[in-house]
Structures are given as C-alpha cells and as structure tokens.
Scaffold this active site. Structure first.
Site, PDB file in Angstrom:
ATOM      1  N   ASP A 269       0.819  -1.205   0.000  1.00  0.00           N
ATOM      2  CA  ASP A 269       0.000   0.000   0.000  1.00  0.00           C
ATOM      3  C   ASP A 269       0.857   1.260   0.000  1.00  0.00           C
ATOM      4  OD1 ASP A 269      -2.384  -1.338  -0.015  1.00  0.00           O
ATOM      5  OD2 ASP A 269      -2.772  -1.119   2.126  1.00  0.00           O
TER       6      ASP A 269
ATOM      7  N   LYS B 206      -3.458   3.467  -2.582  1.00  0.00           N
ATOM      8  CA  LYS B 206      -4.632   4.309  -2.796  1.00  0.00           C
ATOM      9  C   LYS B 206      -4.540   5.523  -1.889  1.00  0.00           C
ATOM     10  CE  LYS B 206      -7.817   1.106  -1.926  1.00  0.00           C
ATOM     11  NZ  LYS B 206      -7.256  -0.251  -1.969  1.00  0.00           N
TER      12      LYS B 206
ATOM     13  N   MET C 107      -6.837   9.407   9.047  1.00  0.00           N
ATOM     14  CA  MET C 107      -7.069  10.170   7.807  1.00  0.00           C
ATOM     15  C   MET C 107      -7.881  11.432   8.095  1.00  0.00           C
ATOM     16  SD  MET C 107      -7.993   6.707   5.683  1.00  0.00           S
ATOM     17  CE  MET C 107      -8.893   6.119   7.141  1.00  0.00           C
TER      18      MET C 107
END
Length: 241
Positions: free
Chosen positions: A49, A71, A184
C-alpha cells in the site's frame, strides 16, 4: 494472537500458494514484528500500500516481485476488486505472497474484503498484526492513549467513510473520559473540530496532529479544537514559505 486459515488450493506449479496479510507498522523498519520481517524476506511477491514506508520496502529481496496498489483519497492505482484478483492470481501460481499494509491490517485496512476474496477462492491465508498508526504516533509523541482517571476509553475513528463523507455519532464522541484517534483526519479537520465543539466539548479541548509518526520526518502540532485548523494552515504555509 496469529490468525491463520489453511486450505489445499494448489496452483499450476503444483505448489500450494499462501497469502500473508502483514502489518508494516507506522513506518520505522525496526518496529516491524519478527514474523513480518521473516515473511517479507521469504516472499516471492509483495503487494503493498501507499502507507508502507520506503524504509520497510527496502527490506524486500531484490528478486521478489513487487506490486504497488496504493490508494489515496480520490486516487486509486488499483480498485479493491483488482487487488483481490491480483492476490488470487499470485497465490494460484504457488507463490508465497505478502500483502503489506501500513500500521495494523485489521484497523481500517479493508482486511475483511480481502479475506473474503481469498476464503471464497479456497486460498490459504494468515494475518500478521502490526503496530498500529495510533500506537506508533502516540509513542513517538510521548503521549499515552489512556490515563487512569482521565481517559478510560480509547476510540479509533475513520474520519471519512467509503463515500468520503464525515458523518459520525458526534454526540457520542463529544464526551470526556475518552481519547479519540481519527485516522485520515487532516482533510476533515475543520468538520471534526466544528462538530465536537457543537456537541459539547470545550473550544480549548486539546488536540494533537501527527504526520509521519515514528519516521524521521515526523511532525507534531499540539493545538486546541478552536485553533487547530488555523494552526495547521500556518504550519503548512511555513513549510513552503
């Protein structure tokens, strides 16, 4: 606890492939578990990732196949369906596959979706936990996540859902006696602060922003709910001044 699932799926090579879903930790290579390090160094293929650090990626053997499926918000090099299909393809070739995820794979790592794909296809898998981003950031910042008489609860919250919405149970979150860890959270910072104040937390409630926790480039900003957005903007402005 190590979670494993064994199956007799055999690829065209005649060998049974396996996928290890491995937590890469918050970034520093020496925070990897021994099991994670061993699996990485023995892997035939590593699917990783965006949040896996270059320091950890440097541990992958030179002859190992690498697949970057990182991503970020609104930018996906691979869809989740494509990632699942890639894992199946590699495992069916009889390869030892490491699916490398930042932090702990079971915390906001879309682990269940990949396990579902592997299980339905009869591919053997194992889960190797990693030090979570929350634990890594707290430790490197010198701040405990819980404290007797102050914070008896610890909550991990994804700041945005799969549709990039920030909807939360704000009334439940805006209560004392708990530590809130927003993953996030930077893009949703304004909404988080506004909603927590609106639902009862004091405007001067302490807030810590951590970027690249445990890494050499780590940055921390200690602020309050009312001042965090401006403080963060000022910090970014100073960086590029």
């Amino acid at each position: 606890m190590l979670v494993t699932h064994q199956n007799s799926d055999v690829g065209h090579s005649g060998k049974s492939g396996e996928v290890a879903l491995v937590g890469a930790g918050p970034g520093a290579a020496d925070l990897l578990t021994l099991r994670a390090l061993n699996l990485i160094q023995q892997a035939d293929a590593v699917v990783y990732d965006r949040l896996v650090s270059t320091e950890v990626l440097a541990l992958i053997p030179a002859d190992c196949q690498r697949f970057d499926v990182g991503k970020s918000r609104g930018q996906h090099s691979c869809s989740q369906a494509q990632i699942g299909a890639l894992l199946l393809k590699l495992a069916r070739q009889g390869l030892r596959v490491v699916r490398l995820k930042g932090g702990d794979p079971a915390i906001f790592g879309r682990l269940a979706e990949e396990l579902d794909v592997l299980s339905k296809a009869g591919v053997s898998w194992q889960i190797v936990p990693g030090i979570s981003a929350a634990s890594g950031c707290a430790a490197s910042s010198g701040i405990p996540l819980t404290e007797r008489g102050v914070a008896q609860q610890l909550r991990f919250i994804s700041a945005v859902d799969k549709d990039c919405n920030t909807g939360q149970d704000w009334a439940s979150l805006a209560k004392p006696g708990q530590t809130l860890v927003f993953y996030m959270g930077l893009r949703a910072l304004e909404e988080i602060c506004k909603q927590l104040i609106a639902h009862g937390l004091a405007a001067d409630w302490p807030l810590l922003l951590v970027e690249n926790g445990s890494r050499p480039e780590q940055r921390c900003l200690l602020s309050t709910l009312s001042a965090a957005l401006v403080d963060a903007q000022n910090m970014v402005s100073r960086m590029y001044a």
